[in-house]
Design a protein around this motif. Sequence first.
Motif, PDB file in Angstrom:
ATOM      1  N   GLU A  87      -3.680   5.737   6.770  1.00  0.00           N
ATOM      2  CA  GLU A  87      -3.979   4.819   7.708  1.00  0.00           C
ATOM      3  C   GLU A  87      -5.075   3.744   7.180  1.00  0.00           C
ATOM      4  OE1 GLU A  87      -2.441   4.552  10.411  1.00  0.00           O
ATOM      5  OE2 GLU A  87      -1.547   6.379  10.225  1.00  0.00           O
ATOM      6  N   TYR A 123      -3.084   1.199   5.085  1.00  0.00           N
ATOM      7  CA  TYR A 123      -2.405   0.387   6.060  1.00  0.00           C
ATOM      8  C   TYR A 123      -3.248  -0.724   6.762  1.00  0.00           C
ATOM      9  CZ  TYR A 123      -0.099  -1.118  10.349  1.00  0.00           C
ATOM     10  OH  TYR A 123       0.673  -1.877  11.277  1.00  0.00           O
ATOM     11  N   TYR A 134       1.935   7.102  -1.438  1.00  0.00           N
ATOM     12  CA  TYR A 134       3.231   7.516  -0.927  1.00  0.00           C
ATOM     13  C   TYR A 134       4.181   8.449  -1.950  1.00  0.00           C
ATOM     14  CZ  TYR A 134       7.669   7.896   1.457  1.00  0.00           C
ATOM     15  OH  TYR A 134       8.940   8.162   2.155  1.00  0.00           O
ATOM     16  N   CYS A 149       4.064  12.662   8.006  1.00  0.00           N
ATOM     17  CA  CYS A 149       4.480  11.707   8.919  1.00  0.00           C
ATOM     18  C   CYS A 149       3.463  10.399   8.937  1.00  0.00           C
ATOM     19  CB  CYS A 149       4.123  12.346  10.352  1.00  0.00           C
ATOM     20  SG  CYS A 149       4.484  11.661  11.706  1.00  0.00           S
ATOM     21  N   HIS A 150       2.399  10.508   8.810  1.00  0.00           N
ATOM     22  CA  HIS A 150       1.647   9.476   8.264  1.00  0.00           C
ATOM     23  C   HIS A 150       1.750   8.359   7.428  1.00  0.00           C
ATOM     24  CE1 HIS A 150      -1.829   9.661  11.941  1.00  0.00           C
ATOM     25  NE2 HIS A 150      -1.375  10.859  11.711  1.00  0.00           N
ATOM     26  N   ARG A 160       4.902   8.065   5.858  1.00  0.00           N
ATOM     27  CA  ARG A 160       6.229   7.474   6.186  1.00  0.00           C
ATOM     28  C   ARG A 160       5.851   6.230   7.164  1.00  0.00           C
ATOM     29  NH1 ARG A 160       8.127  12.723   6.109  1.00  0.00           N
ATOM     30  NH2 ARG A 160       7.949  12.961   8.274  1.00  0.00           N
ATOM     31  N   GLN A 161       5.131   6.449   8.260  1.00  0.00           N
ATOM     32  CA  GLN A 161       4.590   5.675   9.381  1.00  0.00           C
ATOM     33  C   GLN A 161       4.171   4.456   8.935  1.00  0.00           C
ATOM     34  OE1 GLN A 161       1.798   7.136  12.035  1.00  0.00           O
ATOM     35  NE2 GLN A 161       1.831   5.261  13.512  1.00  0.00           N
ATOM     36  N   THR A 162       3.016   4.546   8.138  1.00  0.00           N
ATOM     37  CA  THR A 162       2.167   3.427   7.533  1.00  0.00           C
ATOM     38  C   THR A 162       3.155   2.697   6.723  1.00  0.00           C
ATOM     39  OG1 THR A 162       1.292   4.746   5.760  1.00  0.00           O
ATOM     40  CG2 THR A 162       0.036   4.576   7.832  1.00  0.00           C
ATOM     41  N   SER A 198       6.324   2.354   6.497  1.00  0.00           N
ATOM     42  CA  SER A 198       7.474   1.694   7.283  1.00  0.00           C
ATOM     43  C   SER A 198       6.763   0.359   8.000  1.00  0.00           C
ATOM     44  CB  SER A 198       8.068   2.525   8.164  1.00  0.00           C
ATOM     45  OG  SER A 198       8.874   1.832   8.993  1.00  0.00           O
ATOM     46  N   ALA A 199       5.845   0.443   8.790  1.00  0.00           N
ATOM     47  CA  ALA A 199       4.920  -0.319   9.366  1.00  0.00           C
ATOM     48  C   ALA A 199       4.653  -1.339   8.428  1.00  0.00           C
ATOM     49  CB  ALA A 199       3.782   0.151  10.195  1.00  0.00           C
ATOM     50  N   TRP A 254       7.819  -3.523   7.694  1.00  0.00           N
ATOM     51  CA  TRP A 254       8.443  -4.333   8.737  1.00  0.00           C
ATOM     52  C   TRP A 254       7.505  -5.667   8.995  1.00  0.00           C
ATOM     53  CZ3 TRP A 254      12.650  -5.037  10.781  1.00  0.00           C
ATOM     54  CH2 TRP A 254      13.367  -3.857  10.925  1.00  0.00           C
TER      55      TRP A 254
END
Length: 119
Positions: free
Chosen positions: A25, A28, A47, A60-61, A63-65, A67-68, A71
Motif C-alpha cells: 500500500e 501504491y 509482487y 490480496c493487497h 494484487r489490489q495495489t 491492479s489499481a 488501471w
Amino acid sequence: MPHSGDKPECRVGDVPGQRLATAAEALYLLNLLLLPVIAFIALLLLYFRTIPQAPPLAACHLRQTLSASIWAGILLLAVNLIIIGQGFHQCRPAGFQWFVPSLYQSGSVDQQASGSGFF
C-alpha cells in the motif's frame, strides 16, 4: 462482556502478511503521489518476488495495489490521448491540459448553473 483490557495487545506484524500488505500500500501511494515510475517498478518487484509464498492478506493487497496502479496508468494515458486527439492542447497554456478532464468529471459550467448537473 469482557473488558477490552483483557485482550492481548495486537501489534503491527502479529497478523501474517501485515507488513507486506503495508509495504504494498505504501508503494501504491508513492506511485500515485511522489515517484510514479520508480515506485511502480518497486511494486512490480515486490509482487513477483513475494506473491508465491505470500500469506492471503498480503497476496490480496499485492494484487489490489498492482491492479489499481495499472488501471490508473491506463486511464491517465487514455484521457491525455483523448485531449490531444480533440485538439484541446493547441494554443492553450500548459495547465489547460489538466483543466479539461476536471470539467468532464464535474459536468460543464452551464449545466451546474442551470441546475441540471449530476445531482
